[in-house]
Design an enzyme around this catalytic site. Sequence first.
Site, PDB file in Angstrom:
ATOM      1  N   ASP A  33      20.603 -41.893  39.427  1.00 18.78           N
ATOM      2  CA  ASP A  33      19.161 -41.751  39.604  1.00 18.78           C
ATOM      3  C   ASP A  33      18.674 -42.303  40.943  1.00 18.78           C
ATOM      4  O   ASP A  33      17.744 -41.761  41.538  1.00 18.78           O
ATOM      5  CB  ASP A  33      18.415 -42.437  38.459  1.00 18.78           C
ATOM      6  CG  ASP A  33      18.388 -41.567  37.195  1.00 18.78           C
ATOM      7  OD1 ASP A  33      18.851 -40.412  37.265  1.00 18.78           O
ATOM      8  OD2 ASP A  33      17.913 -42.052  36.165  1.00 18.78           O
ATOM      9  N   GLY A  34      19.297 -43.377  41.424  1.00 20.09           N
ATOM     10  CA  GLY A  34      18.889 -43.956  42.718  1.00 20.09           C
ATOM     11  C   GLY A  34      19.082 -42.964  43.855  1.00 20.09           C
ATOM     12  O   GLY A  34      18.218 -42.792  44.721  1.00 20.09           O
ATOM     13  N   ARG A  69      16.207 -41.028  46.172  1.00 18.34           N
ATOM     14  CA  ARG A  69      16.257 -40.995  47.639  1.00 18.34           C
ATOM     15  C   ARG A  69      16.212 -39.555  48.150  1.00 18.34           C
ATOM     16  O   ARG A  69      15.525 -39.240  49.127  1.00 18.34           O
ATOM     17  CB  ARG A  69      17.536 -41.700  48.130  1.00 18.34           C
ATOM     18  CG  ARG A  69      17.646 -41.803  49.634  1.00 18.34           C
ATOM     19  CD  ARG A  69      18.673 -42.844  50.020  1.00 18.34           C
ATOM     20  NE  ARG A  69      20.001 -42.533  49.536  1.00 18.34           N
ATOM     21  CZ  ARG A  69      20.897 -41.827  50.236  1.00 18.34           C
ATOM     22  NH1 ARG A  69      20.604 -41.368  51.434  1.00 18.34           N
ATOM     23  NH2 ARG A  69      22.093 -41.589  49.740  1.00 18.34           N
ATOM     24  N   ASP A  93       3.772 -61.243  36.473  1.00 14.76           N
ATOM     25  CA  ASP A  93       4.891 -61.325  37.414  1.00 14.76           C
ATOM     26  C   ASP A  93       4.855 -60.160  38.393  1.00 14.76           C
ATOM     27  O   ASP A  93       5.343 -60.249  39.509  1.00 14.76           O
ATOM     28  CB  ASP A  93       6.235 -61.305  36.666  1.00 14.76           C
ATOM     29  CG  ASP A  93       6.565 -62.668  36.074  1.00 14.76           C
ATOM     30  OD1 ASP A  93       5.775 -63.615  36.286  1.00 14.76           O
ATOM     31  OD2 ASP A  93       7.605 -62.784  35.402  1.00 14.76           O
TER      32      ASP A  93
END
Length: 286
Positions: free
Chosen positions: A70-71, A75, A170
Site C-alpha cells: 500500500d505504501g 506513492r 495525540d
Amino acid sequence: MGMVGTVGLVLHPRRDSKEAIDTILRWAAGRGVTVMGLPEEVGRIDCSAVPVDVDTLIERADLLVSLGGDGTMLRTMRLIAGRKTPVLGVNLGRLGFLAEIDIAELPATLSAIDGHRYTIEPRMAVRTKLDGAEELIAFNDIALVRIPGDGMAAVSVMPGDDPFVRYAADAVIVATTTGSTAYSFAAGGPIVSPRVAALLVVPAAAHSSFNRALVLPADEEVTLELLPTSGRLAVEVDGAVLGHLCPGDRVTVAALPDAANVVRMGTTFYERARRKLRVDGSAEVD
C-alpha cells in the site's frame, strides 16, 4: 489495437520486485509495449526497462504498475495525482487495501487491461499548503501529530472557517475515505467505503471530553488552528513528516476529488476490509 503502449513501473524501495518486472517485460516484449521506470529504481535491477525521469514517466505511461504494498501504491498515486492514468497495484508481501493482484495474476491482468476489461475506482485525495511551500497531496491522510515531550495537539477544527470543535489529543487526523482503514481507523474512526466522498476528522487518543470523529462534505474546506495551549506539531502527509506547526499557526485542508484511478479486477472493498482488518466481529456472534 490494445490500449497499453507504455507501462510505467514504480518499485518498493527494498522488496525484491525482479520476478514481477521480468513477468511484465516478457508480456510487453510479445506486444511491442515499452516499459519505463525511474532510474534510481530500475537501476537496482538488471532489466531492460527504459530509465526516464518522473515527468516523462507520468506523461508517457498509459498504465502505471505499482510493485510493493500500500505504501508504494500511495506513492504511485501521489506521483500521478490529477491524471486519468489507471494505476494497477501488485502485491509483493502483505495483503493490502490498494494493491489488487499478486504476481501470478500479472500476465492475465495486463492483457485484460490492454483489452479494456477492467473497472476503475476513482480515489479522492486531500491537499494542503504550508507557508508558501508547494502543495502537499495525500491519499490516506494529513495529520497534525504531537512531538514526544513537546505537549499535546490542541487544535480548533473549523469546517468552512466556522469554529466547531476543539480537540486535545495525540494527533488530529484529516483522512480521505481511502484513509479510513489506515491511521484514522487505528485512532477509532469509522470504516467508510472509498466510494463515499467525504473528509474524516479524527482525534487520536483524545484528552478532551469531546472525542468523536467528524465526517465533512468533500466540497468544503476544513481549517485546523493550533491553540495557544498546543505543543509544536509535526505535519504528516501519508505518514511522512513534511513540516511543523506552532501555536497560532493554521492549515487548511481541501479534498481533491477523483485524483487517481485504481484498477480493480473484481475484489470488493468489503472483502479487502474483512481480510485485512478481521472485521468478523467477536466470538459471541459465531
